[in-house]
Write a protein that holds these residues in place. Structure first.
Motif, short mmCIF file in Angstrom:
data_model
loop_
_atom_site.label_atom_id
_atom_site.label_comp_id
_atom_site.label_asym_id
_atom_site.label_seq_id
_atom_site.Cartn_x
_atom_site.Cartn_y
_atom_site.Cartn_z
N ALA A 294 -10.32 61.48 39.08
CA ALA A 294 -11.42 60.85 38.33
C ALA A 294 -12.06 61.84 37.35
O ALA A 294 -12.22 61.55 36.17
CB ALA A 294 -12.47 60.29 39.29
N ALA A 295 -12.44 63.00 37.84
CA ALA A 295 -13.08 64.01 36.97
C ALA A 295 -12.11 64.50 35.90
O ALA A 295 -12.51 64.71 34.75
CB ALA A 295 -13.59 65.18 37.81
N GLN A 296 -10.85 64.67 36.26
CA GLN A 296 -9.85 65.11 35.29
C GLN A 296 -9.72 64.10 34.15
O GLN A 296 -9.67 64.47 32.98
CB GLN A 296 -8.50 65.32 35.97
CG GLN A 296 -8.49 66.43 37.00
CD GLN A 296 -7.28 66.36 37.92
OE1 GLN A 296 -6.36 65.57 37.73
NE2 GLN A 296 -7.28 67.20 38.95
N LEU A 297 -9.67 62.83 34.48
CA LEU A 297 -9.55 61.79 33.45
C LEU A 297 -10.79 61.72 32.57
O LEU A 297 -10.68 61.55 31.35
CB LEU A 297 -9.29 60.43 34.10
CG LEU A 297 -7.90 60.24 34.71
CD1 LEU A 297 -7.86 58.98 35.56
CD2 LEU A 297 -6.83 60.21 33.63
N LEU A 298 -11.97 61.88 33.16
CA LEU A 298 -13.20 61.82 32.37
C LEU A 298 -13.31 62.98 31.38
O LEU A 298 -13.99 62.85 30.36
CB LEU A 298 -14.43 61.80 33.28
CG LEU A 298 -14.74 60.45 33.91
CD1 LEU A 298 -15.83 60.59 34.96
CD2 LEU A 298 -15.14 59.42 32.84
N ARG A 299 -12.63 64.08 31.65
CA ARG A 299 -12.67 65.20 30.71
C ARG A 299 -11.84 64.93 29.46
O ARG A 299 -12.06 65.55 28.42
CB ARG A 299 -12.17 66.48 31.38
CG ARG A 299 -13.18 67.10 32.32
CD ARG A 299 -12.79 68.51 32.74
NE ARG A 299 -11.64 68.55 33.61
CZ ARG A 299 -11.67 68.45 34.94
NH1 ARG A 299 -12.82 68.29 35.55
NH2 ARG A 299 -10.57 68.51 35.64
N GLN B 27 -11.59 53.98 29.58
CA GLN B 27 -10.17 54.29 29.70
C GLN B 27 -9.91 55.12 30.95
O GLN B 27 -8.94 54.89 31.67
CB GLN B 27 -9.68 55.04 28.45
CG GLN B 27 -8.20 55.28 28.43
CD GLN B 27 -7.75 56.08 27.21
OE1 GLN B 27 -8.57 56.58 26.43
NE2 GLN B 27 -6.46 56.20 27.06
N ALA B 28 -10.79 56.07 31.24
CA ALA B 28 -10.65 56.90 32.45
C ALA B 28 -10.72 56.03 33.70
O ALA B 28 -9.92 56.19 34.63
CB ALA B 28 -11.73 57.98 32.49
N LEU B 29 -11.67 55.09 33.72
CA LEU B 29 -11.82 54.20 34.87
C LEU B 29 -10.56 53.37 35.07
O LEU B 29 -10.03 53.28 36.18
CB LEU B 29 -13.03 53.29 34.69
CG LEU B 29 -13.26 52.22 35.77
CD1 LEU B 29 -13.44 52.85 37.15
CD2 LEU B 29 -14.46 51.35 35.40
N ARG B 30 -10.05 52.79 34.01
CA ARG B 30 -8.86 51.92 34.13
C ARG B 30 -7.63 52.73 34.56
O ARG B 30 -6.84 52.29 35.40
CB ARG B 30 -8.61 51.19 32.81
CG ARG B 30 -7.46 50.20 32.87
CD ARG B 30 -7.75 49.10 33.92
NE ARG B 30 -6.64 48.18 34.01
CZ ARG B 30 -5.54 48.39 34.75
NH1 ARG B 30 -5.43 49.50 35.45
NH2 ARG B 30 -4.58 47.50 34.77
N LEU C 100 -18.21 55.11 37.55
CA LEU C 100 -19.15 54.04 37.23
C LEU C 100 -20.37 54.57 36.48
O LEU C 100 -20.83 53.94 35.52
CB LEU C 100 -19.60 53.31 38.51
CG LEU C 100 -18.54 52.50 39.24
CD1 LEU C 100 -19.12 51.90 40.53
CD2 LEU C 100 -17.93 51.42 38.35
N THR C 101 -20.88 55.71 36.89
CA THR C 101 -22.03 56.31 36.20
C THR C 101 -21.70 56.63 34.75
O THR C 101 -22.48 56.32 33.84
CB THR C 101 -22.51 57.57 36.95
OG1 THR C 101 -22.88 57.21 38.28
CG2 THR C 101 -23.68 58.23 36.24
N ALA C 102 -20.54 57.24 34.52
CA ALA C 102 -20.12 57.58 33.15
C ALA C 102 -20.00 56.32 32.30
O ALA C 102 -20.40 56.30 31.13
CB ALA C 102 -18.80 58.35 33.17
N ASN C 103 -19.45 55.27 32.88
CA ASN C 103 -19.29 54.02 32.14
C ASN C 103 -20.62 53.31 31.90
O ASN C 103 -20.85 52.78 30.81
CB ASN C 103 -18.32 53.09 32.88
CG ASN C 103 -16.89 53.40 32.53
OD1 ASN C 103 -16.36 52.95 31.52
ND2 ASN C 103 -16.24 54.21 33.36
#
Length: 195
Positions: free
Chosen positions: A76-81, A87-90, A136-139
């Motif tokens: 999750a953290a890797q994708l958000l970076r 897109q990271a969530l999906r 969820l928080t990032a989104n």
């Protein structure tokens, strides 16, 4: 004098532990009843090293599961970076589905090992809840999902993943389910135009 639980392992001991976990995952996925001696032998560790790390079958199986779930959660953290929050969530949802389907062979061993622990949900809750909360928080902050979605709401929405037959067209089925979940999360998002 016994080592304390929170004492970091020496690098060679850590490598042995990780090698045991990798071999155990492969062997237990193939057969829930894989002998521990076979796992130790294929991991190139002696029985003493094996049992120092995992005193019994249940301890090994539960640690394999925790280790794998942590790998998914860390994604999750890797994708958000590197991706936009939605897109990271999906993509993370796809990673979770892939994990769930490709590790289905481990289900028999996990079922036996978790009967006394209240099931797999309790074992995975911390890692997955942290990952879902982060996503969820990032989104929500980006306005890409409706406000107020909780990790429990999300986990209930994707619960259908665990009903998919891993021997069938699981990719297509999971993709459609997760697209529906994303559409539901986006409905009412501040950044979405009304329809």
């Amino acid at each position: 004098m016994p080592e304390k639980k929170d004492t970091p392992l020496r690098s060679d001991a850590q490598r042995n532990r990780e090698r045991i976990l990798e071999v155990a995952l492969a062997e237990l996925t193939r057969s829930a009843d894989a002998p521990l001696s076979t796992i130790a032998k294929k991991a190139c560790v002696g029985q003493g090293t094996f049992y120092r790390n995992f005193p019994n079958r249940e301890a090994l199986i539960l640690e394999v599961y925790r280790y794998e779930v942590q790998q998914v959660a860390d994604t999750a953290a890797q994708l958000l970076r590197t991706r936009a929050p939605d897109q990271a969530l999906r993509e993370w949802m796809d990673r979770l589905a892939q994990y769930a389907m490709t590790k289905a062979g481990l289900a028999g061993a996990l079922h036996k090992a978790t009967s006394a622990h209240g099931g797999l949900v309790q074992l995975a809750r911390g890692s997955l809840t942290s990952a879902v909360t982060l996503l969820l928080t990032a989104n929500e902050e980006a306005g890409t999902i409706r406000p107020g979605v909780t990790p429990d709401d999300f986990m209930l929405a994707i619960a259908g993943l665990w009903q998919i037959d891993p021997c069938g067209d699981w990719q297509g089925c999971a993709g459609r389910l997760l697209d529906l979940v994303m559409d539901g999360l986006r409905a009412g998002a501040p950044g979405q135009a009304p329809r």
